[in-house]
Design an enzyme around this catalytic site. Structure first.
Site, PDB file in Angstrom:
ATOM      1  N   SER A 236      47.395   2.577 -26.878  1.00 51.86           N
ATOM      2  CA  SER A 236      48.220   2.655 -28.335  1.00 51.86           C
ATOM      3  C   SER A 236      48.296   4.300 -28.268  1.00 51.86           C
ATOM      4  CB  SER A 236      48.211   2.168 -29.566  1.00 51.86           C
ATOM      5  OG  SER A 236      46.569   2.547 -30.299  1.00 51.86           O
TER       6      SER A 236
ATOM      7  N   LYS B 225      56.609  -4.781 -32.885  1.00 52.49           N
ATOM      8  CA  LYS B 225      57.168  -3.989 -32.598  1.00 52.49           C
ATOM      9  C   LYS B 225      58.387  -3.304 -31.739  1.00 52.49           C
ATOM     10  CE  LYS B 225      52.641  -1.500 -32.495  1.00 52.49           C
ATOM     11  NZ  LYS B 225      50.898  -1.938 -32.443  1.00 52.49           N
TER      12      LYS B 225
ATOM     13  N   HIS C 102      51.347  -2.710 -27.327  1.00 53.02           N
ATOM     14  CA  HIS C 102      52.501  -2.371 -26.364  1.00 53.02           C
ATOM     15  C   HIS C 102      52.628  -2.575 -25.315  1.00 53.02           C
ATOM     16  CE1 HIS C 102      51.743   0.844 -29.415  1.00 53.02           C
ATOM     17  NE2 HIS C 102      51.136   0.690 -29.920  1.00 53.02           N
TER      18      HIS C 102
HETATM   19  C1  LIG Z   1      49.677  -1.814 -33.824  1.00 56.52           C
HETATM   20  C2  LIG Z   1      49.276  -2.841 -32.910  1.00 56.52           C
HETATM   21  C3  LIG Z   1      48.713  -3.440 -34.156  1.00 56.52           C
HETATM   22  C4  LIG Z   1      49.243  -3.804 -35.085  1.00 56.52           C
HETATM   23  O1  LIG Z   1      50.035  -5.082 -35.200  1.00 56.52           O
HETATM   24  P1  LIG Z   1      50.686  -5.323 -36.447  1.00 56.52           P
HETATM   25  O2  LIG Z   1      51.974  -5.916 -35.778  1.00 56.52           O
HETATM   26  O3  LIG Z   1      51.814  -3.789 -36.790  1.00 56.52           O
HETATM   27  O4  LIG Z   1      50.181  -5.332 -37.692  1.00 56.52           O
HETATM   28  C5  LIG Z   1      47.962  -4.190 -33.696  1.00 56.52           C
HETATM   29  N1  LIG Z   1      46.671  -3.867 -31.627  1.00 56.52           N
HETATM   30  C6  LIG Z   1      47.492  -3.040 -31.013  1.00 56.52           C
HETATM   31  C7  LIG Z   1      47.015  -2.199 -29.810  1.00 56.52           C
HETATM   32  C8  LIG Z   1      48.147  -2.514 -31.880  1.00 56.52           C
HETATM   33  O5  LIG Z   1      49.429  -1.179 -31.813  1.00 56.52           O
END
Ligand SMILES: *Cc1c(COP(=O)(O)O)cnc(C)c1O
Length: 398
Positions: A186, A245, A214
């Site tokens: 990320s 996302k 992602h």
């Molecule tokens: C954003 C993210 C999460 C968390 O996801 P949410 O649905 O926002 O709780 C988990 N793992 C990774 C790699 C992320 O980038």
């Protein structure tokens, strides 16, 4: 003693955070999450959301949410295993499983909770071994802390180290072994070497969990994620994704076998003890997956934009690290300079957030940019011009 006196440590803690540049001040978005948004009263090219496919304000998703409210009400007022599962929740899980090419899936409240649940529930004994890449997401780190298993941190994408860990005494003695990796990392936008990871996992009889937060909606055919991108859907036992996302609603899911689902809905603690999604959220997610299936050109546009922006940054002389995806870091190296860079860009009409130590390693302080499919070439050229201008002003590029 008054209660406020008892809590005065907070003022000291906050002063310390402020001194370290870590005290968060929330910016206020005054529009929907858009490629060009109004933030704190200023119209800016928004390079900081995870709204990859520009779905956060999409009419189909908004309509689906409104229709769901009319049909199902605003909430479930129950946890899933009690009476918080409507047919709409079950339908979404079937749709996700089909999309991911797995037998089954389970939706959790967020990507964070699904990672916690999987690490904690699947690695439930001291006899188990969890191996995690050092740059994995915080939710995997926290899940690993809640797991009873032995834990080993693998150097980032270092397959020699992974092999050593799999050959080590903890591994040889382990009842079960799980290798956990982000699909796309990320902060750096680089991709996990899944073919190598899977080959080692098979050799040493470990199973693999990939967090595609992602990569969902971004990589692989129709945005199915990294296992699909590498043609390894049948070899990755646990596929994690987020609905927060690219899907632009909220939630997380795990896709895998029917037995994985049966187990997690019985013992996954966030699933058991925290209430289910409002039906409007579920309907939004379902409409978003339809768009991934029906409008793959959005994903093509996302990659075109990512290429244009990344090449533009490199041409200006910026260090974009190891990025291979629409997440493009612009490495600055020192915290004060990264914060200044971000602040000056904002004044110029571009929002690119600085990410600093301790979230990233010392000396790797950066701006982290994410383009979306909704940015126009004009938006991106405007942003590049400002990156060049401010970058030269701060002596980051010549
Ligand atoms: C954003 C993210 C999460 C968390 O996801 P949410 O649905 O926002 O709780 C988990 N793992 C990774 C790699 C992320 O980038």
């Amino acid at each position: 003693m008054t209660a406020s006196k008892l809590m005065s440590f907070l003022d000291e803690e906050n002063a310390q955070l402020k001194a370290e540049g870590r005290l968060v001040k929330l910016r206020l978005l005054e529009t929907a999450q858009k490629p060009v948004s109004v933030i704190d009263g200023k119209k800016v090219v928004n390079l900081t959301s995870n709204n990859y496919l520009d779905l956060a304000d999409h009419p189909n998703l908004k309509k689906a949410a409104k229709d769901a409210i009319d049909r199902w009400g605003v909430g479930t007022a129950a946890v899933r295993p009690i009476i918080g599962t409507m047919t709409i929740h079950d339908d979404l899980e079937k749709k996700i499983a089909k999309f991911k090419g797995t037998e089954a899936s389970v939706v959790f409240q967020s990507g964070f909770t699904v990672n916690v649940a999987c690490c904690q529930s699947l690695m439930s004994s001291e006899k188990d071994l969890l191996i995690s890449d050092e740059l994995n997401h915080a939710s995997i780190i926290d899940g690993a802390r809640l797991a009873k298993a032995q834990r080993k941190v693998c150097r980032h994408k270092d397959m020699k180290h992974l092999k050593e860990l799999l050959e080590g005494p903890e591994s040889r003695a382990a009842r079960r072994k799980m290798i956990v990796t982000d699909g796309v990392f990320s902060m750096d936008g680089d991709v996990a070497p899944l073919p190598e990871i899977v080959a080692l996992a098979e050799k040493y009889e470990a199973f693999v969990m990939v967090d595609d937060a992602h990569a969902s909606g971004v990589m692989g055919p129709n945005g199915r994620g990294t296992p699909s991108f590498f043609n390894l859907t049948d070899k990755v036992q646990i596929q994690i994704g987020t609905l927060s996302k690219a899907i632009a609603a909220i939630g997380g899911y795990v896709a895998g076998s029917q037995s994985l689902r049966d187990y997690l809905i019985s013992v996954g603690r966030p699933f058991t003890f925290s209430s289910s999604h409002p039906p409007s959220v579920t309907a939004t997610c379902s409409a978003a997956i339809d768009i991934l299936l029906n409008e793959p050109q959005r994903i093509e546009k996302l990659w075109e934009n990512a290429k244009l922006f990344k090449e533009g940054l490199k041409k200006l002389g910026f260090d974009t690290g190891a990025s291979e995806t629409p997440i493009t870091p612009v490495i600055v190296g020192d915290t004060a300079k990264a914060q200044k860079f971000s602040a000056r860009l904002f004044e110029e009409g571009v929002f690119a957030l600085s990410i600093c130590y301790p979230i990233v390693a010392r000396g790797r302080d950066r701006l982290r940019t994410i383009v979306t499919s909704g940015h126009t070439p004009k938006d991106l050229e405007f942003a590049l011009e400002k990156f060049g201008k401010v970058g030269r002003e701060l002596g980051i590029v010549k």
